[in-house]
Write an enzyme that holds these catalytic residues in place. Sequence first.
Site, PDB file in Angstrom:
ATOM      1  N   TYR A  90       0.837  -1.206   0.000  1.00 28.08           N
ATOM      2  CA  TYR A  90       0.000   0.000   0.000  1.00 28.08           C
ATOM      3  C   TYR A  90       0.875   1.260   0.000  1.00 28.08           C
ATOM      4  CZ  TYR A  90      -3.738   3.195   1.539  1.00 28.08           C
ATOM      5  OH  TYR A  90      -4.643   4.219   1.647  1.00 28.08           O
ATOM      6  N   ASP A  91       1.796   1.327   0.972  1.00 31.46           N
ATOM      7  CA  ASP A  91       2.586   2.555   1.147  1.00 31.46           C
ATOM      8  C   ASP A  91       3.457   2.843  -0.085  1.00 31.46           C
ATOM      9  OD1 ASP A  91       1.535   1.948   3.609  1.00 31.46           O
ATOM     10  OD2 ASP A  91       3.413   2.058   4.719  1.00 31.46           O
ATOM     11  N   GLY A 108      -2.401   1.764  24.144  1.00 29.53           N
ATOM     12  CA  GLY A 108      -3.470   2.750  23.937  1.00 29.53           C
ATOM     13  C   GLY A 108      -2.976   4.186  23.961  1.00 29.53           C
ATOM     14  N   ARG A 146       3.379   4.928  15.553  1.00 34.60           N
ATOM     15  CA  ARG A 146       3.007   5.277  16.932  1.00 34.60           C
ATOM     16  C   ARG A 146       2.187   6.559  16.966  1.00 34.60           C
ATOM     17  NH1 ARG A 146       3.198   3.137  21.194  1.00 34.60           N
ATOM     18  NH2 ARG A 146       3.155   5.205  22.133  1.00 34.60           N
TER      19      ARG A 146
END
Length: 309
Positions: A143-144, A205, A273
């Site tokens: 994809y990238d 998270g 991140r």
Amino acid sequence: MRILVTGGAGFIGSHLCKKLVDNRHDVLCVDNYFTGSKDNIVHLLANPLFEAMRHDVTFPLYVEVDRIFNLACPASPIHYQFDPVQTTKTSVHGAINMLGLAKRVKARILQASTSEVYGDPEVHPQTEAYWGRVNPIGPRACYDEGKRCAETLFFDYYRQHRLEIKVARIFNTYGPRMLPDDGRVVSNFVMQALRGQDITIYGDGTQTRSFCYIDDLVDGLLKLMDSPAEITGPVNLGNPVEFTMRELAEMTLKLTGSRSKLVFLPLPQDDPRQRQPDIAFARASLGWAPTIPLEEGLKRTIAYFRSVL
Ligand SMILES: NC(=O)c1ccc[n+]([C@@H]2O[C@H](COP(=O)([O-])OP(=O)(O)OC[C@H]3O[C@@H](n4cnc5c(N)ncnc54)[C@H](O)[C@@H]3O)[C@@H](O)[C@H]2O)c1
């Protein structure tokens, strides 16, 4: 104007087609229905200004149009990693075919590129001047790197053939008509909350994303397409307000009234991140900035997913 939208039966494409038809353009939607569906465009089919064509952009297309929005490409990791070779072909051959068409009919052409061209960035927030940090052999590379190569092709057609090009680097966008089970974080969290299942957060998270509501994004794409010829981009289009995954999960729980629990799983390979657009260029050159806050957009998205369920 006669406007071709490739990937027009997908999430972003279907909203774009609707807006173009509302603006009285003659719209040709081209899609192979890999991740898009006729349900997304069914409300447009009776409109004489709208036409849908089943076609795979890895094959040449001969149509008379004035403008092309090139959106065809699966966008979620689950789908673009399902057949990675086809994903690269869609981005690269698709770009070659659409640029060839644009050259032949002298159409202006816009590429739906992505923030994924920045990879896992060392620069924060990302400006268009940042060249990115992409692993060229990882599972996301189809994809990238496909999207990076498509950008290269756009700029070579611009330099070599003086084509009128526009490149939008789209950041996380969400809203009604996202696929419920496409593994993207907003649809994941909302579906899990509505089904009363655990909400799965990858990592601890604390990684952040910024989310742009679909109506804001479509507005940005239209402004970019209509901008003066010298504005080629790349232009970041996204919402710079950043949220942690935990904050998104908690807001989803609050708005759905769900009692689902948060569970934490290991981060997938090469998962960035942090991702946040610097939209100074879009503000200055297009007068564009998102207007719909996450809470409002999430309410509308939750209402859509409730109706799907
Ligand atoms: N949604 C986002 O957050 C986001 C972010 C960055 C970039 N983008 C880009 O925006 C575009 C649209 O994304 P989306 O979220 O609407 O995804 P989507 O999967 O809903 O839409 C993509 C559409 O392209 C079609 N398609 C795929 N391969 C094709 C092919 N070979 N020939 C013809 N049609 C084909 C699919 O059937 C689908 O209708 C994509 O190019 C994507 O890379 C999206």
